[in-house]
Design an enzyme around this catalytic site. Structure first.
Site, short mmCIF file in Angstrom:
data_model
loop_
_atom_site.label_atom_id
_atom_site.label_comp_id
_atom_site.label_asym_id
_atom_site.label_seq_id
_atom_site.Cartn_x
_atom_site.Cartn_y
_atom_site.Cartn_z
N THR A 189 45.15 50.21 37.24
CA THR A 189 44.94 49.20 36.20
C THR A 189 43.47 49.17 35.79
O THR A 189 43.13 49.23 34.61
CB THR A 189 45.43 47.82 36.68
N ARG A 209 41.77 40.67 37.30
CA ARG A 209 42.82 40.65 38.34
C ARG A 209 42.36 39.72 39.45
O ARG A 209 41.21 39.81 39.91
CB ARG A 209 43.05 42.05 38.90
N HIS A 219 51.99 40.42 35.27
CA HIS A 219 51.13 41.60 35.08
C HIS A 219 51.51 42.21 33.72
O HIS A 219 52.14 43.26 33.64
CB HIS A 219 51.38 42.58 36.22
C1 NCD Z 1 51.11 46.92 40.70
C2 NCD Z 1 50.31 45.67 40.92
O1 NCD Z 1 49.12 45.72 41.25
O2 NCD Z 1 50.90 44.64 40.71
N1 NCD Z 1 50.41 48.09 40.46
C3 NCD Z 1 49.83 48.32 39.26
O3 NCD Z 1 49.18 47.49 38.68
N2 NCD Z 1 50.00 49.54 38.72
C4 NCD Z 1 52.16 47.09 41.72
C5 NCD Z 1 51.76 47.15 43.16
O4 NCD Z 1 50.63 46.90 43.53
O5 NCD Z 1 52.67 47.45 43.95
#
Ligand code: NCD
Length: 307
Positions: free
Chosen positions: A52, A101, A129
């Site tokens: 991300t 985040r 998300h």
């Molecule tokens: C996810 C997250 O961080 O929520 N990953 C992501 O953003 N690609 C899923 C996860 O961490 O399992």
């Protein structure tokens, strides 16, 4: 000024426009290489991330902009006790847009209330998300050509998996979408997803724990990692972490055109032997994450599409 906190902050038409723009970016990348010249993206990551954060940064760099930020709470003033509200007020003086985040549900919402710049929720605890959902939608659309008339299996940690919650919220707006929610009893979707999203919208769904039985009817299988960091005790995590492992043998039970998605990172839930199956779409999905984030940054910054 617009923020993206939840997939429903975007209408179905806006999602279509973002996906169209992302496809144009995919095919004419160089055309977009200066559209954000002089603009800055701040990535405020209080929780670990590979895809991300780096796909956001790659997206902004591809658009000619620059990036600044932090990749853990320890390296920001959060470690000294600064609030999200104060941090975002200050970051608003340094950047034009922020992706955040945070381990707490609602953190991005709080940030948006104090921000002078658009805030994108890049994951708030076990809640939502939305940019992963845009990535997932672009992938589904590329593979299937539509969002309608399909059965989507969601498998794994449906309780803490924020990508699952956001994708369900987004997909219930399309006609004739059914869900098979595959999880151990302890990891079922939270009740607000069941009541306020699925039941309230009269969506056909079932909750099961057997992946093999579910596989033959699925058009999309969305696998997820058991979210270790959200468990209260190690013992429960150890008991549940390998509950599902998708392997070649199980893939034989699936339709020829059933695609496997996963937001990644994967731990054990998809065996590496599945990676070469043409139906394994999770690495393509990660690539789409850059294009759709480019489209989103342009849209929130109100940057014109180049001719
Ligand atoms: C996810 C997250 O961080 O929520 N990953 C992501 O953003 N690609 C899923 C996860 O961490 O399992």
């Amino acid at each position: 000024m617009r923020h993206l906190l939840n997939p429903l902050d975007l209408s179905v038409e806006e999602i279509d426009q973002l996906i169209d723009l992302a496809h144009d970016i995919e095919h004419h990348l160089s055309k977009y290489s200066h559209v954000c010249d002089g603009k800055k993206l701040a990535t405020l990551f209080y929780e670990p991330s590979t895809r991300t954060r780096l796909s956001f940064e790659s997206a902004m760099l591809n658009l000619g902009g620059s990036v600044l930020g932090f990749s853990s709470a320890d390296s920001s003033s959060a470690a000294k006790g600064e609030s999200v509200a104060d941090t975002i007020r200050v970051i608003s003086c340094y950047a034009d847009i922020a992706a955040m985040r945070h381990p707490k549900e609602g953190a991005a919402l709080v940030a948006s209330q104090f921000a002078g710049i658009p805030v994108i929720n890049a994951g708030d605890g076990g809640h939502q998300h939305p940019t992963q959902t845009l990535t997932d939608l672009m992938t589904i659309h590329s593979l299937k050509g539509t969002f309608s008339n399909m059965t989507i299996g969601m498998c794994g940690d449906l309780k803490f998996g924020r990508t699952v919650h956001s994708l369900i919220e987004a997909m219930v707006r399309y006609p004739n979408v059914k869900f098979v929610l595959i999880s151990p009893d302890e990891l079922r979707v939270p009740s607000y997803i069941r009541q306020d999203v699925l039941l309230a919208n009269h969506i056909e769904f079932k909750e099961v724990d057997n992946l093999d039985e579910a596989l033959p009817e699925l058009d999309i299988l969305y696998m997820t990692r058991v979210q270790k960091e959200r468990f209260f005790n190690e013992e429960d995590y150890v008991r549940l972490k390998d509950f599902y492992i998708l392997n070649k043998k199980k893939m034989k039970l699936a339709k020829e055109d059933m695609y496997v998605l996963h937001p990644l990172p994967r731990v054990n839930e998809i065996s590496v032997e599945v990676d070469n199956d043409p139906r394994a779409a999770y690495f393509r999905q990660a690539q789409y994450g850059v294009y759709i984030r480019m489209a989103l940054i342009m849209t929130l910054l109100e940057v014109e599409k180049p001719c």
